[in-house]
Motif scaffolding. Structure first.
Motif, PDB file in Angstrom:
ATOM      1  N   PRO A 153      25.754  36.502  -4.737  1.00 11.73           N
ATOM      2  CA  PRO A 153      24.557  36.131  -5.510  1.00 11.73           C
ATOM      3  C   PRO A 153      24.056  37.233  -6.427  1.00 11.73           C
ATOM      4  CG  PRO A 153      24.342  35.429  -3.233  1.00 11.73           C
ATOM      5  CD  PRO A 153      25.552  36.304  -3.295  1.00 11.73           C
ATOM      6  N   MET A 154      24.145  38.509  -5.963  1.00 14.11           N
ATOM      7  CA  MET A 154      23.549  39.555  -6.787  1.00 14.11           C
ATOM      8  C   MET A 154      24.128  40.942  -6.554  1.00 14.11           C
ATOM      9  SD  MET A 154      19.851  39.787  -4.837  1.00 14.11           S
ATOM     10  CE  MET A 154      19.246  41.035  -5.967  1.00 14.11           C
ATOM     11  N   GLN A 155      25.252  41.066  -5.876  1.00 10.77           N
ATOM     12  CA  GLN A 155      25.766  42.397  -5.565  1.00 10.77           C
ATOM     13  C   GLN A 155      27.187  42.579  -6.102  1.00 10.77           C
ATOM     14  OE1 GLN A 155      25.234  42.988  -1.336  1.00 10.77           O
ATOM     15  NE2 GLN A 155      23.065  43.401  -1.573  1.00 10.77           N
ATOM     16  N   HIS A 156      27.405  43.708  -6.750  1.00 10.20           N
ATOM     17  CA  HIS A 156      28.726  44.047  -7.272  1.00 10.20           C
ATOM     18  C   HIS A 156      29.570  44.664  -6.158  1.00 10.20           C
ATOM     19  CE1 HIS A 156      26.830  43.147 -10.999  1.00 10.20           C
ATOM     20  NE2 HIS A 156      26.112  44.257 -11.042  1.00 10.20           N
ATOM     21  N   HIS A 157      30.879  44.687  -6.374  1.00 10.42           N
ATOM     22  CA  HIS A 157      31.770  45.178  -5.330  1.00 10.42           C
ATOM     23  C   HIS A 157      32.791  46.174  -5.891  1.00 10.42           C
ATOM     24  CE1 HIS A 157      30.065  42.344  -2.571  1.00 10.42           C
ATOM     25  NE2 HIS A 157      30.452  41.304  -3.281  1.00 10.42           N
ATOM     26  N   PRO A 158      32.706  47.440  -5.467  1.00 11.96           N
ATOM     27  CA  PRO A 158      33.758  48.406  -5.797  1.00 11.96           C
ATOM     28  C   PRO A 158      34.914  48.216  -4.809  1.00 11.96           C
ATOM     29  CG  PRO A 158      31.982  49.477  -4.604  1.00 11.96           C
ATOM     30  CD  PRO A 158      31.585  48.045  -4.751  1.00 11.96           C
ATOM     31  N   VAL A 159      36.006  47.652  -5.272  1.00 12.23           N
ATOM     32  CA  VAL A 159      37.088  47.209  -4.384  1.00 12.23           C
ATOM     33  C   VAL A 159      38.212  48.239  -4.373  1.00 12.23           C
ATOM     34  CG1 VAL A 159      38.698  45.363  -3.869  1.00 12.23           C
ATOM     35  CG2 VAL A 159      36.470  44.819  -4.853  1.00 12.23           C
ATOM     36  N   HIS A 160      38.591  48.647  -3.170  1.00 14.78           N
ATOM     37  CA  HIS A 160      39.560  49.721  -2.984  1.00 14.78           C
ATOM     38  C   HIS A 160      40.766  49.230  -2.199  1.00 14.78           C
ATOM     39  CE1 HIS A 160      41.371  53.542  -2.202  1.00 14.78           C
ATOM     40  NE2 HIS A 160      40.914  53.690  -0.987  1.00 14.78           N
ATOM     41  N   LEU A 161      41.954  49.528  -2.704  1.00 16.04           N
ATOM     42  CA  LEU A 161      43.211  49.252  -1.997  1.00 16.04           C
ATOM     43  C   LEU A 161      43.807  50.566  -1.533  1.00 16.04           C
ATOM     44  CD1 LEU A 161      45.611  47.510  -1.100  1.00 16.04           C
ATOM     45  CD2 LEU A 161      46.508  47.709  -3.435  1.00 16.04           C
ATOM     46  N   HIS A 162      44.104  50.665  -0.242  1.00 13.30           N
ATOM     47  CA  HIS A 162      44.712  51.878   0.299  1.00 13.30           C
ATOM     48  C   HIS A 162      46.228  51.886   0.037  1.00 13.30           C
ATOM     49  CE1 HIS A 162      41.424  53.082   3.434  1.00 13.30           C
ATOM     50  NE2 HIS A 162      40.889  52.459   2.392  1.00 13.30           N
ATOM     51  N   GLY A 163      46.774  53.096  -0.111  1.00 12.43           N
ATOM     52  CA  GLY A 163      48.224  53.267  -0.141  1.00 12.43           C
ATOM     53  C   GLY A 163      48.913  52.954  -1.444  1.00 12.43           C
ATOM     54  N   HIS A 164      48.196  52.426  -2.441  1.00  7.62           N
ATOM     55  CA  HIS A 164      48.821  52.039  -3.699  1.00  7.62           C
ATOM     56  C   HIS A 164      47.862  52.308  -4.866  1.00  7.62           C
ATOM     57  CE1 HIS A 164      51.094  49.706  -0.730  1.00  7.62           C
ATOM     58  NE2 HIS A 164      52.067  49.657  -1.620  1.00  7.62           N
ATOM     59  N   THR A 165      48.433  52.469  -6.029  1.00 16.11           N
ATOM     60  CA  THR A 165      47.671  52.501  -7.267  1.00 16.11           C
ATOM     61  C   THR A 165      48.029  51.254  -8.057  1.00 16.11           C
ATOM     62  OG1 THR A 165      47.638  54.923  -7.332  1.00 16.11           O
ATOM     63  CG2 THR A 165      47.232  53.760  -9.408  1.00 16.11           C
ATOM     64  N   PHE A 166      47.006  50.499  -8.489  1.00 17.47           N
ATOM     65  CA  PHE A 166      47.276  49.249  -9.191  1.00 17.47           C
ATOM     66  C   PHE A 166      46.853  49.351 -10.653  1.00 17.47           C
ATOM     67  CE2 PHE A 166      43.176  48.781  -6.882  1.00 17.47           C
ATOM     68  CZ  PHE A 166      42.305  48.604  -7.949  1.00 17.47           C
ATOM     69  N   TRP A 167      47.357  48.428 -11.444  1.00 18.71           N
ATOM     70  CA  TRP A 167      46.939  48.294 -12.837  1.00 18.71           C
ATOM     71  C   TRP A 167      45.992  47.112 -12.951  1.00 18.71           C
ATOM     72  CZ3 TRP A 167      48.216  51.578 -16.828  1.00 18.71           C
ATOM     73  CH2 TRP A 167      49.226  52.515 -16.567  1.00 18.71           C
ATOM     74  N   VAL A 168      44.878  47.280 -13.645  1.00 23.57           N
ATOM     75  CA  VAL A 168      43.973  46.164 -13.924  1.00 23.57           C
ATOM     76  C   VAL A 168      44.540  45.445 -15.146  1.00 23.57           C
ATOM     77  CG1 VAL A 168      41.628  45.462 -14.483  1.00 23.57           C
ATOM     78  CG2 VAL A 168      42.013  47.432 -12.992  1.00 23.57           C
ATOM     79  N   THR A 169      45.037  44.217 -14.929  1.00 18.04           N
ATOM     80  CA  THR A 169      45.787  43.511 -15.968  1.00 18.04           C
ATOM     81  C   THR A 169      45.046  42.313 -16.550  1.00 18.04           C
ATOM     82  OG1 THR A 169      46.881  42.115 -14.318  1.00 18.04           O
ATOM     83  CG2 THR A 169      47.967  44.195 -14.901  1.00 18.04           C
ATOM     84  N   GLY A 170      43.885  41.979 -15.992  1.00 23.99           N
ATOM     85  CA  GLY A 170      43.165  40.826 -16.520  1.00 23.99           C
ATOM     86  C   GLY A 170      41.787  40.716 -15.920  1.00 23.99           C
ATOM     87  N   HIS A 171      40.928  39.974 -16.623  1.00 19.95           N
ATOM     88  CA  HIS A 171      39.607  39.631 -16.113  1.00 19.95           C
ATOM     89  C   HIS A 171      39.448  38.119 -16.203  1.00 19.95           C
ATOM     90  CE1 HIS A 171      38.346  43.716 -15.525  1.00 19.95           C
ATOM     91  NE2 HIS A 171      38.583  44.040 -16.783  1.00 19.95           N
ATOM     92  N   GLU A 172      38.257  37.635 -15.862  1.00 18.73           N
ATOM     93  CA  GLU A 172      38.055  36.189 -15.866  1.00 18.73           C
ATOM     94  C   GLU A 172      38.174  35.602 -17.276  1.00 18.73           C
ATOM     95  OE1 GLU A 172      34.450  38.000 -17.136  1.00 18.73           O
ATOM     96  OE2 GLU A 172      35.699  38.405 -15.374  1.00 18.73           O
ATOM     97  N   GLY A 173      38.057  36.430 -18.297  1.00 22.80           N
ATOM     98  CA  GLY A 173      38.163  35.934 -19.667  1.00 22.80           C
ATOM     99  C   GLY A 173      39.589  35.656 -20.086  1.00 22.80           C
ATOM    100  N   ALA A 174      40.502  36.564 -19.773  1.00 18.41           N
ATOM    101  CA  ALA A 174      41.894  36.412 -20.199  1.00 18.41           C
ATOM    102  C   ALA A 174      42.707  37.591 -19.672  1.00 18.41           C
ATOM    103  CB  ALA A 174      41.998  36.349 -21.722  1.00 18.41           C
ATOM    104  N   GLU A 213      43.556  27.180 -22.220  1.00 16.40           N
ATOM    105  CA  GLU A 213      43.522  28.559 -21.721  1.00 16.40           C
ATOM    106  C   GLU A 213      44.598  28.794 -20.660  1.00 16.40           C
ATOM    107  OE1 GLU A 213      39.189  27.136 -22.256  1.00 16.40           O
ATOM    108  OE2 GLU A 213      41.029  26.384 -21.341  1.00 16.40           O
ATOM    109  N   GLU A 214      44.719  30.020 -20.251  1.00 19.12           N
ATOM    110  CA  GLU A 214      45.457  30.398 -19.048  1.00 19.12           C
ATOM    111  C   GLU A 214      44.662  31.518 -18.386  1.00 19.12           C
ATOM    112  OE1 GLU A 214      46.369  33.605 -19.192  1.00 19.12           O
ATOM    113  OE2 GLU A 214      46.144  33.850 -21.351  1.00 19.12           O
ATOM    114  N   GLY A 215      44.737  31.594 -17.050  1.00 16.94           N
ATOM    115  CA  GLY A 215      44.061  32.707 -16.396  1.00 16.94           C
ATOM    116  C   GLY A 215      43.339  32.314 -15.127  1.00 16.94           C
ATOM    117  N   THR A 216      42.394  33.172 -14.737  1.00 16.72           N
ATOM    118  CA  THR A 216      41.644  33.032 -13.490  1.00 16.72           C
ATOM    119  C   THR A 216      40.266  32.462 -13.793  1.00 16.72           C
ATOM    120  OG1 THR A 216      42.792  34.974 -12.605  1.00 16.72           O
ATOM    121  CG2 THR A 216      40.809  34.249 -11.451  1.00 16.72           C
ATOM    122  N   PHE A 217      40.058  31.225 -13.381  1.00 14.88           N
ATOM    123  CA  PHE A 217      38.783  30.556 -13.609  1.00 14.88           C
ATOM    124  C   PHE A 217      38.254  30.036 -12.267  1.00 14.88           C
ATOM    125  CE2 PHE A 217      41.422  30.092 -17.406  1.00 14.88           C
ATOM    126  CZ  PHE A 217      40.607  30.651 -18.371  1.00 14.88           C
TER     127      PHE A 217
END
Length: 496
Positions: A302-323, A208-212
């Motif tokens: 353990p059990m809480q999701h996180h809506p993550v915000h970056l100020h000043g920029h717009t980013f592209w979501v380019t990957g997840h833990e799968g690939a 594989e390659e990616g974030t594990f």
């Protein structure tokens, strides 16, 4: 000269600029560094510049209406360059992948044995400093929580020697890897437990390659913090290559007041950490203006999701833990919901200079050691000494309240959260915060950190020079160059 050309001219003033006196006022002059510097020089003013051999690499600054050096969108949502989607960084693919950087987390060294990368991993109880002087008893690996980062390349064969120093059985799961089933670590489903003091060897090929990541497969040990990055760089560098590859690992704990041990049975959480630190002790991510940046964000709450915000920029979501996600499915965001045990990769062009907060947007995750507002916290920080002096009988309580209670939803600012001189000394001891506003620490709490986007010369000043930098000086200089210095207000003196 246009503003764009002036800004580009400033970008050519690199690491030698400070030595030539361009930042004399910033580096110890007699001005108040919290005040903005003078306005930009006229076109005829001499500006120090680098020798050609040291000039910044600028492959291009404009891409179909998108600018590498100023906030912009582009002209066509279907363009490859819209919001910087495929705008390249300065790093070339031939240079290999950018090194992975997870602030405050060490990398696990390895030895080569006939071409196999051999790592030694030790599950153990550790003491982790969430805040300066605030040490919590948690579980981790090799003396830290999170554990050290394992970093390899697609196609490697790895051997991981796990020696259990916990007082109880443990298992290690290699999250997301497609490996022989006996090495999966899914508790007794696939293997016998690793007993205290015993060792188990895992050996497998990585296609594989990616974030594990790796973690204990005992639920309570997970809640106690047992996790670490496992980064696999692609054999063929992703296109476009990034200049920076950062990692932020989110965790939550419930630590009652006066305690140092998390309640792993709790259904609520009051301490929040990024790479084992809670804001403002989180270390900022620092990059250069115009670079292409990747941030991998892993949610190991353990059990809480996180809506993550970056100020000043717009980013592209380019990957997840799968690939990695195919480019046609990338999504532009400035807020991404990252679920439990999920990882998301964000990529963007750092085209907006400044210090930008990067945080979970859940209100209860934006503060430290959250407790009920009772006692002196809502009584103007009144001392409780009189009550402690006589525990056998309770002194009369003054029921009067100030005008603030006349407003429904009385002021919600927490009282009694001042930071000591020793605390602040530790906060300012890191090079990554040099030149930030003097009271920046007041706004960075819980699951919060900062992305610093600095022009080349300011980056060299902050990260690679030994010259003293006054608090607020770098921020004020960025306002002078890119903002509205006439409207800039100096930071107020921070209360200790």
């Amino acid at each position: 000269m246009s503003n764009t050309k002036q800004r580009r001219k400033f970008l050519k003033a690199g690491s030698i600029a400070a030595a030539t006196g361009f930042f004399t006022n910033l580096l110890g002059g007699n001005i108040d560094a919290q005040q903005p510097a003078s306005s930009s020089p006229t076109p005829n003013s001499p500006t120090p510049s680098l020798p050609d051999s040291l000039s910044p690499r600028l492959p291009a600054s404009e891409y179909d209406g998108f600018s590498r050096f100023k906030p912009s969108r582009g002209l066509d949502p279907d363009s490859d360059y819209y919001i910087g989607k495929l705008v390249p960084g300065f790093r070339k693919a031939a240079d290999g992948p950018a090194p992975f950087e997870a602030p405050d987390i060490a990398k696990l060294p390895y030895k080569l044995d006939n071409g196999v990368k051999v790592f030694e991993l030790v599950p153990m109880a550790v003491q982790q400093e969430f805040h300066p002087g605030v040490k919590m008893n948690v579980y981790g690996y090799n003396g830290s929580m999170p554990g050290p980062t394992i970093e390899v390349t697609q196609g490697d064969r790895v051997r991981i020697i796990v020696t259990n120093e916990l007082p109880e059985d443990t298992f290690v799961h290699w999250h997301g890897f497609e490996l022989p089933v006996q090495y999966d670590g899914a508790a007794t489903l696939t293997q016998n437990p690793i007993k205290p003091g015993k060792t188990k060897v895992f050996e497998f090929d990585i296609h594989e390659e990616g974030t594990f990541f790796y973690h204990s497969h005992v639920a309570m040990q997970e809640a106690f913090g047992q996790v670490g990055w496992f980064i696999v760089h692609p054999k063929k560098v992703f296109d476009p290559p990034v200049d920076r590859d950062f990692g932020l690992l989110f965790q939550n704990f419930h630590v009652p007041p006066t305690h140092t041990i998390s309640d792993s049975w709790a259904m609520d959480w009051n301490w929040h950490t990024i790479n084992g630190k809670s804001g403002p002790y989180t270390t900022p991510l620092v990059c250069k203006h115009g670079e292409r940046v990747r941030v991998r964000l892993l949610n190991f709450a353990p059990m809480q999701h996180h809506p993550v915000h970056l100020h000043g920029h717009t980013f592209w979501v380019t990957g997840h833990e799968g690939a990695r996600i195919p480019k046609s499915a990338w999504v532009p965001r400035n807020n991404e919901l990252v679920g439990v045990a999920q990882a998301s990769s964000f990529e963007f062009i750092a085209n907006n200079p400044g210090d930008w907060i990067f945080h979970c947007h859940m209100v209860h995750h934006m503060m430290n050691h959250m407790v009920k507002q009772v006692g002196p916290r809502i009584r103007n920080d009144a001392s409780v000494d009189q009550y402690l002096a006589n525990l056998s009988s309770r002194p009369q309580v003054d029921p009067s309240r100030g005008d603030k209670f006349a407003t429904p939803g009385y002021p919600q600012k927490m009282q009694g959260m001042e930071m000591s001189k020793e605390f602040m000394k530790a906060i300012w001891s890191r090079k990554e915060v040099r030149g930030m506003r003097a009271n920046y620490a007041m706004s960075v709490k819980g699951l919060m950190t900062v992305l610093r986007v600095l022009p080349d010369d300011l980056y060299e000043l902050v990260m690679n020079s030994d010259q003293p930098v006054e608090k607020g000086a770098v921020f004020a200089e960025i306002v002078r160059r890119f903002g509205d210095p006439g409207e800039y207000e100096a930071a107020t003196k921070m209360m200790m």
